[in-house]
Each structure stands twice: as structure tokens, then as C-alpha cells.
Design an enzyme around this catalytic site. Structure first.
Site, mmCIF file in Angstrom:
data_model
loop_
_atom_site.group_PDB
_atom_site.id
_atom_site.type_symbol
_atom_site.label_atom_id
_atom_site.label_comp_id
_atom_site.label_asym_id
_atom_site.label_seq_id
_atom_site.Cartn_x
_atom_site.Cartn_y
_atom_site.Cartn_z
ATOM 1 N N GLU A 299 0.902 -1.124 -0.013
ATOM 2 C CA GLU A 299 -0.291 -0.166 0.074
ATOM 3 C C GLU A 299 0.669 1.287 -0.138
ATOM 4 O O GLU A 299 0.457 2.339 -0.452
ATOM 5 C CB GLU A 299 -0.804 -0.140 1.231
ATOM 6 C CG GLU A 299 -2.132 0.944 0.979
ATOM 7 C CD GLU A 299 -3.280 0.808 2.160
ATOM 8 O OE1 GLU A 299 -3.107 -0.112 3.016
ATOM 9 O OE2 GLU A 299 -4.397 1.328 2.055
ATOM 10 N N HIS A 321 6.790 -26.498 0.420
ATOM 11 C CA HIS A 321 5.793 -27.519 -0.033
ATOM 12 C C HIS A 321 4.877 -26.860 -0.963
ATOM 13 O O HIS A 321 3.779 -27.439 -1.293
ATOM 14 C CB HIS A 321 5.165 -28.491 0.878
ATOM 15 C CG HIS A 321 6.270 -28.933 1.743
ATOM 16 N ND1 HIS A 321 6.765 -30.414 1.663
ATOM 17 C CD2 HIS A 321 6.993 -28.612 2.926
ATOM 18 C CE1 HIS A 321 7.958 -30.558 2.499
ATOM 19 N NE2 HIS A 321 8.018 -29.635 3.264
ATOM 20 N N LYS A 435 -13.800 2.965 -2.749
ATOM 21 C CA LYS A 435 -14.862 3.529 -1.640
ATOM 22 C C LYS A 435 -15.913 4.091 -2.169
ATOM 23 O O LYS A 435 -17.038 4.041 -1.759
ATOM 24 C CB LYS A 435 -13.914 4.030 -0.445
ATOM 25 C CG LYS A 435 -12.862 3.318 0.209
ATOM 26 C CD LYS A 435 -12.351 4.225 1.347
ATOM 27 C CE LYS A 435 -11.125 3.688 1.734
ATOM 28 N NZ LYS A 435 -10.352 4.454 2.776
HETATM 29 O O1 PA5 Z 1 -2.957 1.980 5.974
HETATM 30 C C1 PA5 Z 1 -4.060 2.378 5.897
HETATM 31 O O2 PA5 Z 1 -4.088 3.801 5.946
HETATM 32 C C2 PA5 Z 1 -5.176 1.401 5.468
HETATM 33 O O3 PA5 Z 1 -4.640 0.435 5.337
HETATM 34 C C3 PA5 Z 1 -6.108 1.731 6.742
HETATM 35 O O4 PA5 Z 1 -5.395 1.331 7.930
HETATM 36 C C4 PA5 Z 1 -7.412 0.791 6.562
HETATM 37 O O5 PA5 Z 1 -8.158 1.343 5.460
HETATM 38 C C5 PA5 Z 1 -8.370 1.323 7.656
HETATM 39 O O6 PA5 Z 1 -8.553 2.757 7.818
HETATM 40 P P1 PA5 Z 1 -9.265 3.038 9.080
HETATM 41 O O7 PA5 Z 1 -8.039 2.876 10.297
HETATM 42 O O8 PA5 Z 1 -9.331 4.655 8.947
HETATM 43 O O9 PA5 Z 1 -10.580 2.544 9.388
#
Ligand code: PA5
Length: 461
Positions: A299, A321, A435
């Protein structure tokens, strides 16, 4: 020996071979070398981010006030309950899970109260999957359960949906007072729906510092609250992270583990054509850490169509494996980051029985620990002989201190890698469209219902 060290010989000439297209020349890491220059720029980026306050995760190990606040909530409120359910997704779940899997007994939830030292059982409700949500809510006795709803933004659809169900069930079973008494939020200190709800309904809420983003929040109340509530030594986690931070801020590349890891993984991708980064601990206790790293790396760095690594979480020896054939003889596009764990409390001796069966006899007298470690060494060597690169993170002993060090090392490495790739590792613009489409389809006020490509039966069999 440091609690966590990095061995990187298997990416370099001459160990991996002398062909410059397949192995890196170690001279390039020397002061003034080309990789050192890249590192110095990234280090400056980290320092600047710390000075400006943008990289809030770097200062979490020093935030004694926040750590005390977490510990107080864990020691008081947290201990009234026999079960803690952490509700959150992505960065709001994976760090806590990584700590729990690494440091709690593997059968924590099945263990007796005495074996758990009377600390609560611990569950993570992550996916908006009705099967797992319904199953967990059926199993947990709501009267003794605390729900820690974790969301930095305070508005993530999956987590909010879980919250709506949980609140409803609590109200049904325990009334309005029950709702308030069984909820604990972890969210932004000022913004978002969870913070507003906390204020309106007087629900206790821990803050996630504003300059700490989801996947960099493991050492904030996001990861610390479940850890402290189940008896993990949070002070040790933070101390390990602080020690590692000092190492990751060193000017000398060859003594800086995050500097090395980031320049080597970046060079493996961009020069050795190895964009697939396989994170492979040889320890069941580090399986969730591999998932945490996968999210952090993917990410943070997956932001350009033609550049950026693809992380892959694996587990040794199980994936020998499953994936090893591919790693050994498949496309030469992978570098493996092994995690090797030293001393284990129960190495488990293998009985020297069945001398008549050679397949069993040679194992006798060794330990299970030795077998797993030998498999790791053998796999590393087998890859090397085929000219396939790997790195090894050596963890002397898997405890709160070394785990804190691993978290800090991998987070700083990610920020440095962001500088090498020329991307902002802290944002995730690519997840927004999905989203918006979801909320539009579900009728959120102010969001246009999107036009979707029609389902075409012609292409369905
Ligand atoms: O790293 C990130 O920002 C995302 O993976 C968030 O952790 C994830 O989308 C969850 O978001 P939030 O903590 O706002 O619910």
C-alpha cells in the site's frame, strides 16, 4: 549481537555470482558509492519527515504519556472483561494481530483462565463477512466482552458496519448502559464519526495521533491496547523500537539496517529485475507479521504503473511445499526476505527411535527447532546456488523487544524505499475510487449513484 540483524550477502557479488545483472557490487554501498548516495537522500527525507512531524510513527516510542494512557485503560477497564474483540481492518487490525500472534501463547483463546494469567481472550473481527461476524457474535458472551472499535478515519465502511451490528446486539442484550460500558474506540483525536460518537455518547476513546497513518500505527494505541490488555510488555515493544530507530538513523549505510534493506530491495527490483518481494519467516508466530509487512510494502509503494514492488507473504517451512518450486525454477523475478528466529523456549527433542527406517533415523537426536532452522539454511543455500537472491533478518529471540525492533525497521525501510521509488509512502489514493463507488451504490447522502459497466451475460458461463 543485536536483537535483530540483517544478513545481505546473498544479494551481492561474489556470493551470488559475478554477473552484474544478477548480483550487486558491494563497492556501491561504500561511502560515496552510488547506492550510498541514494541512501543519504532517503535518510535526509526521513530526518526531514521527523523534524516536520510528518512521520509521527518515529516518535511513538518516546510518547510516555500515550503509553501510560493505554496501560491505564488496559489495567482497569480492559481487565473487567473476559474477552476483548478488536474490530478494525487493514492497518487498524494487522499490527495488533502481528503482536498477538508473535507474543501470546498460540492457543491463547482455548487456554484456561489460569494459563492466561486471567488476561482476557482476544479476537480480531476484520472482514465485513457475515459468516465470520455472525459466528463470532454467536460464540462470545456479550456480558463479558469489550469491543475495541479501531478506525483512524472513524468512517471505514467495513468497520462501521461491524460497529452497527455490535451496538445493536449490545443494546438488545444489555440496554443503553451496556452499550457504553462494553465499547472502547481507538480513533483520530478530533475528527471522524467515531470521535463524534465517543463525545456524544460518552464512550471511552483512545487517540491515534494525527500524524500517524493506518499502516504505520502498530506502536500507537491501535496495536498497544490489545497488547497491553493481554499482558504484553508494551514498554519492551517501545524500547525495542527506540533502539532500532537509533540504528536506522545512522549515517553509515553499512551500519544502517533500514538503509541497507531499502536500497537492496529497491535495487533488486530496478536492477536485478526482481520486483516480487517474498517475506518468509520460519516461524508460525510471525505469519501475521508477514501479512502486516505485505500491507505496509504494497500500500505504501504500489503507486506507479511501471515501478514498485509486489510483496508476497509466505511461511517457512510450510511454503517449501507450495512456493519453493516457483522460487527455485520459476521466473527470476523474486527476492526472498527470510526471517530466522534464534533461541526458542521449547526446541522439542526428536526421539532416536526407528533405527531400521533411514527416513526417520537421521532425525533422531536433533530437535524440531534444528530441523526448521536447517531447512531455512538449506533453502537459502539452494537459492544462492541457482543465483536467486535473498536476504535474512535474524531475530535472536522472539520477544517484545525484538518485535518492536522489527516493526520500526520495516516502517523506516518503507519510508526510505518511498524515497528511492519517488512516491509518497504515506498515502493511498488508489483505494479511494472503490470506496466512493461502494458508498454511492449503497446510497450514501451526497454521493452520486455511480454508473456501472453492465453485467453482460454474454461473458458469463
Ligand atoms: O494504511 C492504511 O491507511 C489503511 O490500510 C487503513 O489502515 C485501513 O483502510 C483502515 O482505515 P481506518 O483505520 O481509517 O479504518
Amino acid at each position: 549481537m543485536s536483537p535483530v540483524s540483517l544478513n545481505y550477502g546473498n544479494l551481492l557479488q561474489p556470493r551470488l555470482g559475478s554477473d552484474a545483472a544478477k548480483a550487486l557490487d558491494p563497492e556501491r554501498l561504500a561511502p560515496g558509492g552510488e547506492l550510498d548516495a541514494r541512501f543519504q537522500a532517503a535518510l535526509e527525507r526521513v530526518r526531514e519527515g521527523r523534524r516536520s512531524g510528518e512521520l509521527g510513527f518515529l516518535d511513538l516510542p518516546d510518547d510516555q504519556r500515550l503509553a501510560r494512557q493505554v496501560q491505564e485503560v488496559a489495567d482497569s477497564f480492559g481487565q473487567w472483561f473476559h474477552t476483548l474483540v478488536v474490530v478494525g481492518i487493514g492497518g487498524s487490525s494487522l499490527g495488533g494481530r502481528a503482536i498477538a500472534e508473535a507474543l501470546l501463547d498460540r492457543h491463547w483463546n482455548e487456554a484456561s483462565d489460569e494459563a492466561r494469567d486471567h488476561f482476557p481472550r482476544l479476537h480480531f473481527l476484520e472482514n465485513a463477512d457475515p459468516d465470520s461476524t455472525a459466528a463470532l457474535l454467536r460464540q462470545v458472551d456479550l456480558r463479558g466482552a469489550l469491543f475495541n472499535v479501531v478506525s483512524k478515519s472513524g468512517g471505514t465502511a467495513e468497520t462501521m458496519a461491524q460497529y452497527l451490528i455490535i451496538e445493536d446486539r449490545l443494546r438488545e442484550a444489555l440496554g443503553d448502559e451496556g452499550v457504553r460500558g462494553h465499547l472502547l474506540f481507538t480513533t483520530d483525536p478530533e475528527r471522524g464519526a467515531l470521535r463524534r460518537l465517543a463525545l456524544e455518547r460518552e464512550i471511552p476513546a483512545l487517540p491515534v495521533p494525527q500524524n500517524v497513518g493506518g499502516r504505520f500505527s502498530v506502536l500507537s494505541p491501535v496495536g498497544l491496547l490489545p497488547a497491553a490488555t493481554t499482558g504484553v510488555d508494551v514498554g519492551e515493544l517501545l524500547a525495542g523500537a527506540a533502539e532500532m530507530r537509533a540504528r536506522c538513523l545512522r549515517d553509515d549505510l553499512r551500519r544502517n539496517p533500514a538503509g541497507l534493506l531499502s536500497v537492496l530491495l529497491h535495487a533488486a527490483d530496478t536492477e536485478l529485475d526482481c520486483p516480487v518481494h517474498v517475506f518468509m519467516p520460519y516461524s508460525d508466530r510471525l505469519r501475521a507479521l508477514a501479512l502486516w509487512f505485505q500491507q505496509l510494502w504494497g500500500e505504501s509503494l504500489g503507486k506507479a504503473p511501471t515501478a514498485g514492488p509486489t510483496p508476497l507473504a509466505a511461511l517457512g517451512a510450510v511454503d517449501q511445499h507450495s512456493l519453493l518450486q516457483l522460487l527455485m525454477e520459476g521466473p527470476r523475478d523474486k527476492v526472498v526476505i527470510f526471517v530466522r528466529v534464534g533461541r526458542r523456549d521449547e526446541p522439542l527433542e526428536l526421539p532416536a527411535t526407528h533405527a531400521e527406517h533411514p527416513e526417520l533415523a537421521y532425525l533422531g537426536g536433533h530437535t524440531l527447532d534444528e530441523l526448521l532452522d536447517t531447512e531455512l539454511r538449506a533453502t537459502t543455500e539452494a537459492l544462492r546456488r541457482r543465483g536467486r537472491p535473498s536476504l535474512t533478518l535474524q531475530v535472536e529471540r522472539l520477544d517484545a523487544r525484538s518485535l518492536g525492533g522489527l516493526f520500526m525497521l520495516l516502517q523506516v525501510t518503507t519510508v526510505m524505499a518511498g524515497a528511492h521509488y519517488g512516491v509518497d509512502p504515506l498515502n493511498q489514493p488508489g483505494v479511494e475510487l472503490g470506496k466512493v463507488l461502494t458508498s454511492g451504490l449503497l446510497g450514501r447522502e451526497g454521493v452520486e449513484p455511480p454508473e456501472m459497466a453492465a453485467d453482460d451475460e454474454k461473458w458469463t458461463v
